[in-house]
Design a protein around this motif. Structure first.
Motif, short mmCIF file in Angstrom:
data_model
loop_
_atom_site.label_atom_id
_atom_site.label_comp_id
_atom_site.label_asym_id
_atom_site.label_seq_id
_atom_site.Cartn_x
_atom_site.Cartn_y
_atom_site.Cartn_z
N SER A 183 51.51 38.56 42.79
CA SER A 183 50.67 39.41 41.95
C SER A 183 50.43 38.86 40.55
O SER A 183 49.27 38.76 40.11
N PRO A 184 51.47 38.50 39.78
CA PRO A 184 51.22 37.99 38.44
C PRO A 184 50.40 36.70 38.44
O PRO A 184 49.60 36.47 37.52
N ILE A 185 50.61 35.85 39.45
CA ILE A 185 49.85 34.61 39.53
C ILE A 185 48.36 34.90 39.69
O ILE A 185 47.51 34.37 38.96
N ASN A 186 48.02 35.76 40.65
CA ASN A 186 46.62 36.10 40.87
C ASN A 186 46.02 36.84 39.67
O ASN A 186 44.86 36.61 39.31
N TRP A 187 46.78 37.71 39.06
CA TRP A 187 46.32 38.45 37.89
C TRP A 187 45.98 37.46 36.77
O TRP A 187 44.92 37.56 36.13
N ALA A 188 46.87 36.49 36.53
CA ALA A 188 46.64 35.51 35.48
C ALA A 188 45.45 34.60 35.80
O ALA A 188 44.66 34.26 34.91
N ILE A 189 45.30 34.21 37.07
CA ILE A 189 44.17 33.36 37.45
C ILE A 189 42.85 34.07 37.19
O ILE A 189 41.90 33.48 36.66
N MET A 190 42.79 35.36 37.53
CA MET A 190 41.54 36.10 37.33
C MET A 190 41.27 36.33 35.86
O MET A 190 40.11 36.37 35.43
N ALA A 191 42.31 36.49 35.06
CA ALA A 191 42.12 36.75 33.63
C ALA A 191 41.87 35.47 32.83
O ALA A 191 41.09 35.49 31.87
N LEU A 192 42.50 34.36 33.23
CA LEU A 192 42.48 33.15 32.43
C LEU A 192 41.63 32.03 33.01
O LEU A 192 41.31 31.07 32.31
N GLY A 193 41.30 32.13 34.31
CA GLY A 193 40.45 31.11 34.92
C GLY A 193 41.19 30.23 35.91
O GLY A 193 42.37 29.91 35.73
N GLU A 194 40.48 29.82 36.96
CA GLU A 194 41.08 29.02 38.02
C GLU A 194 41.52 27.64 37.56
O GLU A 194 42.40 27.03 38.16
N LYS A 195 40.92 27.12 36.49
CA LYS A 195 41.29 25.78 36.02
C LYS A 195 42.73 25.72 35.52
O LYS A 195 43.30 24.64 35.37
N HIS A 196 43.31 26.90 35.25
CA HIS A 196 44.69 26.95 34.78
C HIS A 196 45.68 27.28 35.90
O HIS A 196 46.84 27.59 35.63
N THR A 197 45.23 27.20 37.16
CA THR A 197 46.06 27.62 38.29
C THR A 197 47.40 26.89 38.32
O THR A 197 48.46 27.49 38.51
N ALA A 198 47.38 25.56 38.14
CA ALA A 198 48.62 24.77 38.21
C ALA A 198 49.62 25.22 37.14
O ALA A 198 50.81 25.40 37.42
N LYS A 199 49.12 25.41 35.92
CA LYS A 199 50.00 25.84 34.84
C LYS A 199 50.53 27.25 35.10
O LYS A 199 51.72 27.54 34.85
N ILE A 200 49.68 28.12 35.61
CA ILE A 200 50.10 29.49 35.89
C ILE A 200 51.22 29.51 36.93
O ILE A 200 52.25 30.19 36.75
N ILE A 201 51.05 28.77 38.02
CA ILE A 201 52.08 28.74 39.07
C ILE A 201 53.36 28.12 38.52
O ILE A 201 54.47 28.59 38.83
#
Length: 393
Positions: A130-148
């Motif tokens: 949940s937090p990963i998907n929430w952050a991706i939608m709020a901050l953008g897919e280009k930050h996916t690696a950093k978010i995970i």
């Protein structure tokens, strides 16, 4: 609201507000992790087998909640899943208190602990992606690696802090103290989640069933599961391994392993965007294999300590590297299910690693557990290499 929102240039601080939910959830999980087996066996008088079965109920519940949480995230957004998880974690505290007060009746107390473990598993299943998907939608897919990557640091850091603090609290106040703190932390997480904006996916027409998504991410999940064997072998058996060779400071291996794991996540998270997830995963699986082989051939505790550090560094980016590729293998509307399904494989890996590696020790001897683990991780490396050859990653 869809995910077409204005994204901040500096994502580090906003990112922490999302992975903070992961920290709170896994902090609560960690609080009781070290003390429940002792309480069940010493205070209630049940066997270690019963204690192990009760603890493992959490992972069973988590396994079955992954699919449901993925469906919630894709259909309604991450906020409802996070809110549900925080309520579940607060409820675990209530049943911990009941278990403490009914310890004069071991069966009743054990029944409350079973409910606690099931609720903990439900909370973990809902908070996992949940937090990963929430952050991706709020901050953008280009930050996916950093978010995970940051989410993983929050997860493992919270487990370590929670487990250590739980021992201290249990010593001073018993399970009652852990229960009270679990309730309070869960409420704080719930109230904070209520203040944040929910984001839902606007492309739901092409969403797929969880099981179809699971099939697409399973090749990457298999690599992750094989890589997780190395992590599990150190986290579960390194102190016994040190004891077998009459070495001192086996626990220091866990500290070094964890320290380099966190350092790898924080320092090298950008290499995934630069070189691609599969390439990074191959490099990491190779480094992890080398680390496990160093431990296997170590003739002193210092060399084994060095091997544990190399293993931690290698394992650090495997989850985010393969996770980025797993997400890209499905449509945007199914990313929640993709991460939930992908996360199942680390649950599976950590669930079977203990009995599997323990069986190797029983049959062939303790000195063979790390060569076996290295072979499993090397197999994961081979799978990752085949994926790179067959796909355009």
């Amino acid at each position: 609201m869809d995910h077409a929102v204005k994204q901040p240039e500096n994502v580090n601080l906003p990112l922490l507000t999302y992975v903070g939910f992961t920290f709170l959830g896994y902090f609560i999980i960690g609080l009781s992790l070290s003390v429940l087996p002792i309480f069940i066996s010493k205070s209630l008088g049940f066997s270690l087998v019963i204690a192990g079965l009760v603890i493992s109920l959490q992972y069973v519940a988590t396994f079955f909640l992954r699919a449901y949480s993925g469906k919630i995230i894709d259909g309604k957004g991450s906020k409802p899943a996070v809110l549900s998880s925080m309520l579940g974690f607060s409820l675990t505290g209530i049943f911990l208190i009941l278990a403490y007060y009914f310890k004069f009746s071991p069966l009743i107390s054990l029944g409350f602990l079973i409910i606690t473990r099931l609720l903990t598993g439900c909370g973990e299943g809902m908070i996992g992606a949940s937090p990963i998907n929430w952050a991706i939608m709020a901050l953008g897919e280009k930050h996916t690696a950093k978010i995970i990557s940051y989410n993983g640091v929050a997860c493992y850091g919270a487990l370590a802090i929670g487990a250590s603090l739980g021992v201290v609290i249990e010593h001073q106040f018993g399970l009652y103290g852990i229960g009270i703190l679990s309730i309070l932390v869960g409420i704080v997480g719930f109230l904070f989640a209520k203040t944040k904006t929910n984001y839902t996916n606007s492309h739901t027409q092409d969403s797929q069933s969880f099981w179809k998504v699971l099939g697409k991410v399973s090749p990457f999940g298999i690599c992750l599961a094989l890589g997780g064997i190395g992590f599990a072998s150190i986290s579960t058996f390194i102190t016994l391994y040190y004891n077998y060779f009459h070495w001192n400071n086996g626990a220091l291996c866990l500290t070094v392993f964890g320290g380099l794991f966190v350092a790898g996540r924080l320092v090298f998270s950008n290499v995934i965007n630069n070189y691609g997830g599969i390439r990074v995963a191959i490099a990491c699986l190779l480094v992890e294999t080398i680390g496990l082989l160093i431990i296997s051939f170590a003739n002193n505790s210092e060399m084994a300590l060095f091997g544990a550090g190399v293993t931690g560094l290698g394992f650090s980016l495997i989850f985010p590297a393969l996770g980025v590729v797993a997400i890209k293998s499905v449509s945007p509307s199914s990313q929640g299910s993709a991460l939930a399904g992908y996360g199942l494989f680390i649950d599976l890996s950590l669930g079977i690693a203990g009995p599997l590696i323990g069986g190797v020790a029983d049959i062939w001897g303790m000195k063979y557990i790390f060569p076996f683990s290295a072979l499993m991780v090397l197999t994961g490396l081979g799978v990752a290499y085949l994926l790179k050859r067959k796909s355009n990653f």
